[in-house]
Scaffold this active site. Structure first.
Site, PDB file in Angstrom:
ATOM      1  N   SER A 234      -1.422  -7.292  -3.708  1.00 46.52           N
ATOM      2  CA  SER A 234      -2.012  -6.356  -2.748  1.00 46.52           C
ATOM      3  C   SER A 234      -2.307  -4.991  -3.349  1.00 46.52           C
ATOM      4  O   SER A 234      -2.953  -4.159  -2.707  1.00 46.52           O
ATOM      5  CB  SER A 234      -1.081  -6.194  -1.534  1.00 46.52           C
ATOM      6  OG  SER A 234       0.147  -5.610  -1.921  1.00 46.52           O
TER       7      SER A 234
ATOM      8  N   LYS B 246       3.484  -2.268   6.391  1.00 47.38           N
ATOM      9  CA  LYS B 246       2.786  -1.318   5.521  1.00 47.38           C
ATOM     10  C   LYS B 246       2.231  -0.140   6.330  1.00 47.38           C
ATOM     11  O   LYS B 246       2.309   1.020   5.901  1.00 47.38           O
ATOM     12  CB  LYS B 246       1.669  -2.027   4.780  1.00 47.38           C
ATOM     13  CG  LYS B 246       2.169  -3.030   3.742  1.00 47.38           C
ATOM     14  CD  LYS B 246       1.017  -3.748   3.060  1.00 47.38           C
ATOM     15  CE  LYS B 246       1.540  -4.727   2.013  1.00 47.38           C
ATOM     16  NZ  LYS B 246       0.450  -5.474   1.331  1.00 47.38           N
TER      17      LYS B 246
END
Length: 849
Positions: free
Chosen positions: A730, A773
């Site tokens: 990511s 996140k």
């Protein structure tokens, strides 16, 4: 004229003394002892007379009139009386009884003379005497008399009348019949009466033997075993083993009450027979007894009735847990399915019975009308859709998906399972599989090993006491593998509804039904669970709590519990919301609330100490006071950079402890064109950095980079916090943004964070952990976020407060990312992705493409 005597009375119970017979007598009653003592002081003679009924203090009304004058031959003092041996001398009749002394009776007796045989040599008398002696010898032989004793008995008495008295004494007759023989004075009559009594006794013995023979023939194996067992019981009682055998009998009774299957009962009966044959002192005896005790303590048929009330279940879940709405919805769906299964299974069963009765009645009427009965084979009569479908429906009603609660520590996985047990009214059992490395932990050890015992599954069923508990398999992802086997392989059968109805523990050795057990497993890392085991469970994902949720949990649950544990009253400790948030942000770094509860407990204990030492009556905890009590902050979360910078991009990452931001730094320096990667990066992150460099080199023109910008220059990419291992795809677009910024010299926005996987062609692929996140980015002060376009659906998982505080940009390729993140515009902009329509509500985030 008859001779009269005055003698002390010796009353006898169930005994008649005849002349010429020596009889041992135990004298224990005070009157009897006094009479014996007086006789010993005199001529040693007593009047022995039988009682016509049992009475401790005899009086003349309970004594017969006729008795025997006896002489004391021997005496022996014992603890509670006197043992005497008396010899009968002659018959006598009591004319009067009188009290003499404290409790002794004295009788005036008249001696009776027996009528002797007129002609002893008469053939009839001789034949009568011979017959009596022969039949008496036969009776004695059948009673077990030895030949020597028999010869002494028959040849020792020549007088026919005296021999009749001896036979009468030896016969097992009621006292009244013996008294009648004593009162018969004529010798011939007494001989005939004695012979008749002997004949009756022989006939009785013959009948008894015939009955015993018939009974023995009719006794089956079970009756014979019971008879032998009773005899064995008496033998062991004599050997002092009665206590151990009492336990064996108790085990047999408990086993008989169990509803065991045919295989299990056969095995248990075999072990019971082994137990009977084994000495209690043998080591094997304890092994068998322990096995049978385990069998009797397991819930073979006991179950608790499900009481599924969805409204009550929802109240319990809300009462025990705050947040976790997705998890609660899945649990309520699970309970709703089980409720419908049980209700409709019962209704279908009743309908099948009604239909069967109606069909039977109709067929009977039809047969009666036609007068013909058609034979139908059994298999066809049952049909595939009859018995089989009904059994399948009943079985399916008891089954359901096995839930796997997966998520970071401290988010309420175990407590949710306990709440499910409360809501359905079942027993709750928990076993921890963390560190289990032996298959025997699940299946048990075979009984051939010393100290063998069942596995944890069977132990948990014994603890529950019912066959349908809620069974929590905690930490299923931490099961290990060793040379002793793989416990997860044993769990495959346990968690398979098609197989666990005949689960066999190695220790028990017989099938045990686990099909009605509601299994729930918990894990922190789903990827560590073997795929075949994971395939048998339905995962329910637990996410970390937001700061607002932690604040509410602390107010509702944690703080009141710590007040109770610290002995404080609610008014003695006040902790404001700002103080709780300060503790959450500066002293905890977790997805759950365990560390938060420990910190609140620390505050409560410090306040309790001040109150106990009379330093204060109560305290209000402010952020400053909390910092003074807890010490310096132990958690330093990343904060956004204050200014834009060249070669520094802000990324986002996710761990089981929650989400946060990270910085990726890139630097260009003279060199040989090498790529240097530092920060303890994993292989996936290294490949992402190489892919980013390759993309930058191949798209120099579109990115506004001079073609010779990388000639004879090294590129160094570093991710801070070098002691922490990092990996994952990511960070791909973050590395590419930092790299392009460093090459082009343009600054990257400090108020924007990004996440997404980068391909070699520049596509931005979706990633996971979106909610965590975003929470970390918001906590760090980030205002805008770049997210892969394919992750748009994950925005629905965000709390409203988060969605209203962040501006989300959806990107499909790296050109869009550079356009949003780098301040100066690129020379050639890639085609933009379609703009996502924005909801009219103010609480929705501003989403751009």
């Amino acid at each position: 004229m008859s001779r009269r005597l005055s003698l002390p009375v010796l009353p006898l119970r169930d005994t008649v003394v005849y002349p010429g017979v020596a009889v041992p007598i135990s004298a224990g009653r005070p009157g009897t002892i006094e009479a014996v003592q007086e006789a010993l002081d005199g001529d040693r003679r007593l009047f022995a007379v039988a009682q016509n009924r049992d009475q401790d203090d005899p009086d003349p009304q309970v004594l017969y009139a006729a008795g025997t004058v006896v002489r004391i031959v021997q005496t022996h003092r014992v603890r509670r009386g006197i043992q005497i041996l008396v010899q009968g001398e002659t018959r006598a009749r009591a004319l009067a009884f009188a009290d003499d002394g404290e409790s002794m009776l004295r009788a005036t007796v008249e001696l009776l003379e027996r009528q002797m045989l007129a002609n002893p040599d008469d053939p009839e008398i001789t034949a009568l005497d011979a017959e009596l002696r022969e039949r008496a010898a036969e009776l004695a032989t059948r009673r077990g008399a030895t030949a020597e004793n028999l010869n002494q008995l028959i040849q020792g008495v020549d007088d026919p009348g005296a021999f009749a008295d001896l036979v009468a004494f030896q016969l097992d007759l009621p006292t009244s019949e013996k008294q009648t023989l004593l009162e018969t004075l004529d010798d011939e009559d007494r001989m005939r009466a004695a012979l008749l009594a002997v004949e009756r006794e022989l006939v009785r013995l013959d009948a008894q033997e015939d009955i015993q023979a018939k009974v023995q023939e009719e006794l089956g194996e079970r009756q014979r075993e019971m008879l032998l067992r009773e005899q064995l019981k008496q033998i062991r009682k004599e050997l002092g083993e009665e206590g151990d055998r009492h336990e064996a009998d108790e085990l047999r009774e408990r086993v008989a009450k169990l509803e065991l299957g045919e295989t299990a009962r056969s095995e248990v009966e075999r072990e019971l027979r082994r137990l009977d044959r084994t000495s209690p002192q043998a080591a094997e005896y304890q092994v068998i007894r322990t096995y049978l005790e385990w069998i009797t303590e397991l819930p073979w048929s006991e179950r608790t009735d499900d009481k599924i009330d969805l409204h009550r279940a929802e109240e319990i879940l809300d009462e025990d847990h705050y947040g976790l709405d997705d998890v609660k919805d899945r649990v309520l769906e699970f309970l709703a399915v089980r409720k419908l299964q049980h209700e409709r299974s019962d209704a279908d069963g009743a309908e099948v019975e009604d239909d069967g009765g109606a069909a039977a009645g109709h067929s009977d009427e039809a047969a009666a009308d036609e007068g013909v009965a058609e034979a139908v084979p059994d298999d066809e009569a049952k049909g595939d859709a009859g018995v089989d479908s009904e059994d399948e429906a009943a079985t399916t009603a008891g089954r359901g998906p096995i839930l796997l609660f997966a998520g970071p520590p401290g988010v309420g996985k175990t407590s949710i399972a306990k709440s499910i047990a409360r809501s359905v009214g079942r027993e709750y059992v928990r076993i921890s599989l963390g560190g289990a490395r032996d298959e025997a932990d699940i299946r048990g050890h075979r009984r051939t090993y010393v100290g063998a015992m069942p596995g944890r599954i069977v132990q948990g069923m014994k603890e529950a006491g019912t066959k349908n508990p809620v069974f929590l398999l905690d930490e299923v992802d931490k099961v290990g593998v060793s040379f002793q086997g793989d416990p997860s392989a044993a769990l495959l059968e346990v968690l398979d509804p098609a197989q666990n109805s005949t689960f066999i523990d190695h220790y028990l050795g017989v099938p045990f039904d686990l099909s009605e057990v509601l299994f729930i497993a918990t894990a922190n890392y789903e990827d560590r669970i073997p795929p075949p085991l994971h395939d048998r469970m339905e995962a329910v994902e637990f996410r970390g709590y937001t700061e607002d949720e932690k604040l509410e949990i602390a107010r509702r649950y944690l703080l009141p519990r710590q007040l109770v544990e610290s002995g404080l009253r609610p008014e003695e400790l006040e902790v404001g919301d700002e103080s709780i948030l300060a503790v959450v942000q500066e002293y905890t770094r977790e997805a759950g609330v365990r560390q938060l509860e420990r910190e609140l407990g620390k505050l409560a204990r410090k306040v309790a100490r001040k109150i106990a030492s009379d330093e204060a009556e109560g305290m209000e905890i402010t952020p400053a006071v909390a910092a003074g009590m807890l010490g310096r902050p132990r958690v330093h979360p990343e904060r956004r950079r204050a200014e834009d910078a060249v070669g520094v991009a802000t990324g986002m990452f996710y761990t089981p402890m929650g989400g946060d931001i990270m910085f990726v730094e890139a630097s260009i320096m003279p060199g040989k064109g090498e790529l240097v990667l530092t920060g303890q990066l994993g292989n996936v992150m290294k490949e992402s950095a190489r892919a980013a460099l390759s993309y930058a080199k191949s798209h120099c023109a579109s990115l506004g980079i001079e073609e010779d910008a990388l000639n004879k220059r090294d590129i160094h990419i570093h991710v801070p916090a070098g002691a922490v291992p990092k990996d994952g795809p990511s960070a791909g677009i973050t590395m590419a943004t930092a790299l392009i910024s460093a090459i082009s010299g343009r600054k990257v926005r400090a108020d924007l964070a990004m996440t997404g996987e980068l391909t070699l062609t520049g596509r931005v692929l979706p990633i996971g952990g979106v909610k965590e996140k975003f929470l970390g980015a918001l906590r760090a002060g980030i205002q805008e976020v770049i997210l892969p376009l394919e992750n748009e659906a994950h925005l629905e998982d965000l709390p409203d407060a988060v969605r209203s505080s962040l501006t989300v940009h959806l990107a499909e390729d790296l050109h869009r990312v550079i356009e949003l993140a780098v301040r100066a515009p690129t020379r050639k902009t890639a085609a933009k992705a379609p703009i996502v329509p924005v909801q009219s509500e103010e609480s929705e985030p501003h989403i751009q493409a």
